[in-house]
Design an enzyme around this catalytic site. Structure first.
Site, PDB file in Angstrom:
ATOM      1  N   HIS A 176       5.022  20.658  -6.008  1.00 53.53           N
ATOM      2  CA  HIS A 176       4.158  19.473  -5.883  1.00 53.53           C
ATOM      3  C   HIS A 176       2.956  19.595  -6.815  1.00 53.53           C
ATOM      4  O   HIS A 176       2.292  20.616  -6.819  1.00 53.53           O
ATOM      5  CB  HIS A 176       3.679  19.317  -4.435  1.00 53.53           C
ATOM      6  CG  HIS A 176       4.696  18.668  -3.538  1.00 53.53           C
ATOM      7  ND1 HIS A 176       4.356  17.907  -2.449  1.00 53.53           N
ATOM      8  CD2 HIS A 176       6.046  18.674  -3.593  1.00 53.53           C
ATOM      9  CE1 HIS A 176       5.462  17.457  -1.868  1.00 53.53           C
ATOM     10  NE2 HIS A 176       6.497  17.918  -2.528  1.00 53.53           N
ATOM     11  N   TYR A 217      -2.694  13.240   3.564  1.00 56.05           N
ATOM     12  CA  TYR A 217      -3.678  13.654   4.567  1.00 56.05           C
ATOM     13  C   TYR A 217      -4.496  12.409   4.911  1.00 56.05           C
ATOM     14  O   TYR A 217      -5.190  11.877   4.038  1.00 56.05           O
ATOM     15  CB  TYR A 217      -4.610  14.728   4.009  1.00 56.05           C
ATOM     16  CG  TYR A 217      -3.958  16.094   3.789  1.00 56.05           C
ATOM     17  CD1 TYR A 217      -3.216  16.367   2.643  1.00 56.05           C
ATOM     18  CD2 TYR A 217      -4.112  17.108   4.737  1.00 56.05           C
ATOM     19  CE1 TYR A 217      -2.640  17.618   2.449  1.00 56.05           C
ATOM     20  CE2 TYR A 217      -3.537  18.372   4.537  1.00 56.05           C
ATOM     21  CZ  TYR A 217      -2.806  18.616   3.405  1.00 56.05           C
ATOM     22  OH  TYR A 217      -2.240  19.852   3.199  1.00 56.05           O
ATOM     23  N   PRO A 270      -4.912  24.622  10.331  1.00 59.12           N
ATOM     24  CA  PRO A 270      -3.880  24.421   9.305  1.00 59.12           C
ATOM     25  C   PRO A 270      -4.202  23.367   8.243  1.00 59.12           C
ATOM     26  O   PRO A 270      -3.447  23.230   7.278  1.00 59.12           O
ATOM     27  CB  PRO A 270      -2.643  24.002  10.115  1.00 59.12           C
ATOM     28  CG  PRO A 270      -3.159  23.530  11.419  1.00 59.12           C
ATOM     29  CD  PRO A 270      -4.435  24.239  11.677  1.00 59.12           C
ATOM     30  N   LYS A 316      -3.622  27.178   4.554  1.00 57.91           N
ATOM     31  CA  LYS A 316      -4.006  28.501   4.043  1.00 57.91           C
ATOM     32  C   LYS A 316      -3.475  29.694   4.838  1.00 57.91           C
ATOM     33  O   LYS A 316      -3.477  30.824   4.340  1.00 57.91           O
ATOM     34  CB  LYS A 316      -5.547  28.599   3.996  1.00 57.91           C
ATOM     35  CG  LYS A 316      -6.173  27.779   2.894  1.00 57.91           C
ATOM     36  CD  LYS A 316      -6.018  28.465   1.543  1.00 57.91           C
ATOM     37  CE  LYS A 316      -6.216  27.537   0.386  1.00 57.91           C
ATOM     38  NZ  LYS A 316      -4.997  26.867  -0.095  1.00 57.91           N
ATOM     39  N   TYR A 366      -7.340  24.347  -2.874  1.00 57.15           N
ATOM     40  CA  TYR A 366      -6.023  24.004  -2.311  1.00 57.15           C
ATOM     41  C   TYR A 366      -4.896  24.788  -2.999  1.00 57.15           C
ATOM     42  O   TYR A 366      -3.985  25.274  -2.336  1.00 57.15           O
ATOM     43  CB  TYR A 366      -5.782  22.493  -2.417  1.00 57.15           C
ATOM     44  CG  TYR A 366      -4.620  22.005  -1.585  1.00 57.15           C
ATOM     45  CD1 TYR A 366      -4.788  21.689  -0.231  1.00 57.15           C
ATOM     46  CD2 TYR A 366      -3.347  21.871  -2.133  1.00 57.15           C
ATOM     47  CE1 TYR A 366      -3.721  21.261   0.545  1.00 57.15           C
ATOM     48  CE2 TYR A 366      -2.269  21.443  -1.364  1.00 57.15           C
ATOM     49  CZ  TYR A 366      -2.459  21.129  -0.028  1.00 57.15           C
ATOM     50  OH  TYR A 366      -1.403  20.708   0.742  1.00 57.15           O
TER      51      TYR A 366
HETATM   52  P1  RFL Z   1       2.987  35.563  12.741  1.00 56.80           P
HETATM   53  O1  RFL Z   1       3.816  34.602  12.012  1.00 56.80           O
HETATM   54  O2  RFL Z   1       2.328  35.124  13.989  1.00 56.80           O
HETATM   55  O3  RFL Z   1       3.925  36.821  13.049  1.00 56.80           O
HETATM   56  C1  RFL Z   1       3.514  37.871  13.913  1.00 56.80           C
HETATM   57  C2  RFL Z   1       4.746  38.536  14.479  1.00 56.80           C
HETATM   58  O4  RFL Z   1       4.356  39.598  15.349  1.00 56.80           O
HETATM   59  C3  RFL Z   1       5.107  39.522  16.550  1.00 56.80           C
HETATM   60  N1  RFL Z   1       4.354  40.161  17.630  1.00 56.80           N
HETATM   61  C4  RFL Z   1       4.567  41.426  18.037  1.00 56.80           C
HETATM   62  N2  RFL Z   1       5.421  42.370  17.619  1.00 56.80           N
HETATM   63  C5  RFL Z   1       5.401  43.577  18.250  1.00 56.80           C
HETATM   64  N3  RFL Z   1       4.548  43.849  19.282  1.00 56.80           N
HETATM   65  C6  RFL Z   1       3.691  42.925  19.745  1.00 56.80           C
HETATM   66  N4  RFL Z   1       2.867  43.218  20.755  1.00 56.80           N
HETATM   67  C7  RFL Z   1       3.668  41.657  19.114  1.00 56.80           C
HETATM   68  N5  RFL Z   1       2.932  40.523  19.293  1.00 56.80           N
HETATM   69  C8  RFL Z   1       3.373  39.635  18.397  1.00 56.80           C
HETATM   70  C9  RFL Z   1       5.349  38.048  16.755  1.00 56.80           C
HETATM   71  O5  RFL Z   1       6.480  37.783  17.600  1.00 56.80           O
HETATM   72  C10 RFL Z   1       5.578  37.582  15.324  1.00 56.80           C
HETATM   73  O6  RFL Z   1       6.934  37.628  14.941  1.00 56.80           O
HETATM   74  O7  RFL Z   1       1.843  36.180  11.813  1.00 56.80           O
HETATM   75  P2  RFL Z   1       1.858  36.501  10.237  1.00 56.80           P
HETATM   76  O8  RFL Z   1       3.099  37.249   9.860  1.00 56.80           O
HETATM   77  O9  RFL Z   1       0.543  37.109   9.924  1.00 56.80           O
HETATM   78  O10 RFL Z   1       2.002  35.079   9.528  1.00 56.80           O
HETATM   79  C11 RFL Z   1       0.973  34.122   9.630  1.00 56.80           C
HETATM   80  C12 RFL Z   1       1.539  32.714   9.551  1.00 56.80           C
HETATM   81  O11 RFL Z   1       2.595  32.602  10.480  1.00 56.80           O
HETATM   82  C13 RFL Z   1       0.475  31.639   9.824  1.00 56.80           C
HETATM   83  O12 RFL Z   1      -0.723  31.963   9.202  1.00 56.80           O
HETATM   84  C14 RFL Z   1       0.903  30.238   9.311  1.00 56.80           C
HETATM   85  O13 RFL Z   1       2.022  29.771  10.016  1.00 56.80           O
HETATM   86  C15 RFL Z   1      -0.238  29.235   9.468  1.00 56.80           C
HETATM   87  N6  RFL Z   1       0.130  27.860   9.089  1.00 56.80           N
HETATM   88  C16 RFL Z   1       0.159  27.471   7.771  1.00 56.80           C
HETATM   89  N7  RFL Z   1      -0.104  28.346   6.776  1.00 56.80           N
HETATM   90  C17 RFL Z   1       0.001  27.985   5.457  1.00 56.80           C
HETATM   91  O14 RFL Z   1      -0.260  28.824   4.578  1.00 56.80           O
HETATM   92  N8  RFL Z   1       0.391  26.715   5.071  1.00 56.80           N
HETATM   93  C18 RFL Z   1       0.685  25.771   6.004  1.00 56.80           C
HETATM   94  O15 RFL Z   1       1.090  24.673   5.617  1.00 56.80           O
HETATM   95  C19 RFL Z   1       0.538  26.111   7.406  1.00 56.80           C
HETATM   96  N9  RFL Z   1       0.818  25.215   8.359  1.00 56.80           N
HETATM   97  C20 RFL Z   1       0.429  26.917  10.080  1.00 56.80           C
HETATM   98  C21 RFL Z   1       0.770  25.599   9.684  1.00 56.80           C
HETATM   99  C22 RFL Z   1       0.408  27.249  11.439  1.00 56.80           C
HETATM  100  C23 RFL Z   1       0.691  26.295  12.385  1.00 56.80           C
HETATM  101  N10 RFL Z   1       0.663  26.716  13.727  1.00 56.80           N
HETATM  102  C24 RFL Z   1       1.627  26.385  14.685  1.00 56.80           C
HETATM  103  C25 RFL Z   1      -0.274  27.744  14.149  1.00 56.80           C
HETATM  104  C26 RFL Z   1       1.049  24.630  10.618  1.00 56.80           C
HETATM  105  C27 RFL Z   1       0.990  24.964  11.973  1.00 56.80           C
HETATM  106  C28 RFL Z   1       1.254  23.864  12.939  1.00 56.80           C
HETATM  107  C1  PHB Z   2       3.353  21.623   7.022  1.00 49.98           C
HETATM  108  O1  PHB Z   2       4.200  21.128   6.258  1.00 49.98           O
HETATM  109  O2  PHB Z   2       3.676  22.118   8.121  1.00 49.98           O
HETATM  110  C2  PHB Z   2       1.934  21.613   6.624  1.00 49.98           C
HETATM  111  C3  PHB Z   2       1.578  21.149   5.355  1.00 49.98           C
HETATM  112  C4  PHB Z   2       0.242  21.125   4.978  1.00 49.98           C
HETATM  113  C5  PHB Z   2      -0.730  21.545   5.861  1.00 49.98           C
HETATM  114  C6  PHB Z   2      -0.377  22.018   7.124  1.00 49.98           C
HETATM  115  C7  PHB Z   2       0.964  22.042   7.504  1.00 49.98           C
HETATM  116  O3  PHB Z   2      -2.032  21.485   5.483  1.00 49.98           O
END
Ligand code: RFL
Ligand code: PHB
Length: 392
Positions: free
Chosen positions: A72, A201, A293, A297, A385
């Site tokens: 993108h 957005y 989110p 980041k 971004y």
């Molecule tokens: P995770 O993905 O939470 O993985 C952690 C893992 O550890 C396990 N765990 C354990 N394992 C052993 N012993 C324990 N006691 C444990 N406790 C937990 C868990 O089961 C899991 O498998 O952390 P990690 O690897 O640091 O990754 C981080 C990302 O997942 C997170 O920052 C992103 O998803 C955030 N996020 C976004 N980030 C972006 O860069 N771009 C995006 O567009 C974006 N959109 C989002 C998001 C997060 C969202 N939510 C639901 C919080 C959109 C949403 C809606």
């Molecule tokens: C997503 O596609 O889940 C998404 C994209 C952009 C954001 C957050 C989440 O800023």
């Protein structure tokens, strides 16, 4: 059992670190408390910075991302009935982002790990860390009713916000900073073509909305909702009506709706734990910090932590020199805080805050107006971004 690095958590942080270490000949075992299917079932991030794409390439897992991901060059801001394009490529001297789901990144990393023959222990119970203040720490866990001990030289805490790694640190040794926002995001995934080629957005009187995607046939949409909202109260029809209301007329008219294949509410939070290193325990990703989110980041910060940490561990492994390991926390935190600032700013810019009042709303409008009228302001948005540079 013994490995040079014990990694707690098989999310993107843990899997990517494991892959980079594996390729450098550093043995590692991942201990994860859920099943692989559960980890793959979590629908989360979708936007990858160029730096994250480069790191996935370096880890040897970029092929499918380049084939199926969507590059993108910009995104749109929608407010007051109009849409305004943020031309990332023009504003940043040619940089953009890659739309490719976290689920797919995780799947690619899991496959590469299996192919490399590296061990991941899934469904480990009662995971605990001992001896981080010694040179021989260990990780203990219960599997099928038996206690296992994993001896190692370093522990990487990649177990997300609710994990045990951060909680294993004495409270006197850690300082935390937090802001909880008075709303959440209700997200829907559906097998419908995205409403637009680029992300939208939207700032609206009824609250923020985001139109994102996973592919040309799969959409991801979000609407801001109050914290006490329950997902059971949101039928698909109610969700689509609410989303349509918050979009400009053209987008609302072209929105293709369909059955949701996932629907969930995520609270929004800013959080940082300092430092990110305690003796032989190093935190990375959501275990150390959370961003709302809005700025896309979270996953990208997890990747940048892993970049710094993998380089430091590889340096130590090659030379015995701890300079990079000693610099890890401060180096990672400098980038973390800039992403915290940006994510907080973008959240504040685009959401309705219940206590903003008339003054707060006018300031928000003025800021949006300034943004679309000023190349300098748009450049600041765009360079954050697409991702700030690394300091190595
Ligand atoms: P995770 O993905 O939470 O993985 C952690 C893992 O550890 C396990 N765990 C354990 N394992 C052993 N012993 C324990 N006691 C444990 N406790 C937990 C868990 O089961 C899991 O498998 O952390 P990690 O690897 O640091 O990754 C981080 C990302 O997942 C997170 O920052 C992103 O998803 C955030 N996020 C976004 N980030 C972006 O860069 N771009 C995006 O567009 C974006 N959109 C989002 C998001 C997060 C969202 N939510 C639901 C919080 C959109 C949403 C809606
Ligand atoms: C997503 O596609 O889940 C998404 C994209 C952009 C954001 C957050 C989440 O800023």
């Amino acid at each position: 059992m013994h490995a040079q690095v014990a990694i707690i958590g098989a999310g993107p942080s843990g899997l990517l670190l494991g892959q980079l270490l594996q390729r450098a000949g550093i043995s590692n075992i991942i201990v994860e408390n859920r099943s692989a299917e559960h980890v793959l079932g979590r629908i989360r991030a979708g936007v990858l910075e160029q730096g994250t794409v480069d790191l996935l390439d370096e880890a040897g897992v970029g092929a499918r991302m380049h084939a199926e991901g969507l590059p993108h060059d910009g995104f749109e801001l929608a407010f007051d009935g109009d849409r305004h394009r943020i031309d990332l490529r023009a504003l940043t001297g040619g940089r953009g982002v890659m739309v490719y789901g976290q689920t797919e990144v995780t799947r690619d990393l899991m496959r590469a790990r299996a192919a490399a023959g590296a061990a991941t222990v899934y469904e480990a119970e009662q995971v605990s860390i001992e001896g981080i203040d010694t040179t021989a720490p260990c990780v203990r866990y219960l599997l099928n009713g038996r206690v296992h001990t994993l001896h190692c030289a370093f522990v990487a805490g990649c177990d997300g916000f609710h994990g045990i790694s951060r909680q294993s640190v004495p409270t006197a040794a850690i300082r935390t900073f937090e802001r909880v926002y008075p709303f959440g995001w209700l997200g829907v995934l559906s097998d419908t073509p995205p409403v637009s080629d680029e992300l939208i957005y939207a700032a609206h009187a009824r609250g923020f909305a985001l139109c994102s995607m996973r592919s040309r046939t799969r959409s991801r949409y979000y609407v801001q909702v109050p914290l006490d909202e329950r997902v059971e109260d949101w039928s698909d029809a109610r969700f689509w009506d609410e989303l349509r209301t918050r979009l400009d007329a053209h987008a609302a008219a072209s929105l293709v709706t369909g059955m949701s294949i996932e629907k969930s509410i995520a609270p929004l939070r800013s959080f940082v734990a300092e430092p990110m290193r305690f003796g032989r325990l190093f935190l990375a990703g959501d275990a150390a910090h959370i961003v709302p989110p809005t700025g896309a980041k979270g996953l990208n910060l997890a990747a940048s932590d892993v970049r710094y940490l993998s380089r430091a561990l590889i340096e130590f492994h090659r030379t015995g020199d701890t300079t990079e390991l000693d610099a890890y926390s401060a180096r990672a935190l400098r980038r973390v805080w800039k992403a915290e600032r940006f994510s907080w700013w973008m959240t504040t810019l685009l959401h309705r805050f219940p206590d903003a009042g008339g003054f707060g709303q006018r300031i928000q409008q003025a800021e949006l107006d300034y943004l679309i009228g000023s190349v300098a302001a748009r450049t600041a948005l765009a360079e954050n971004y697409v991702g700030l540079p690394f300091d190595d």
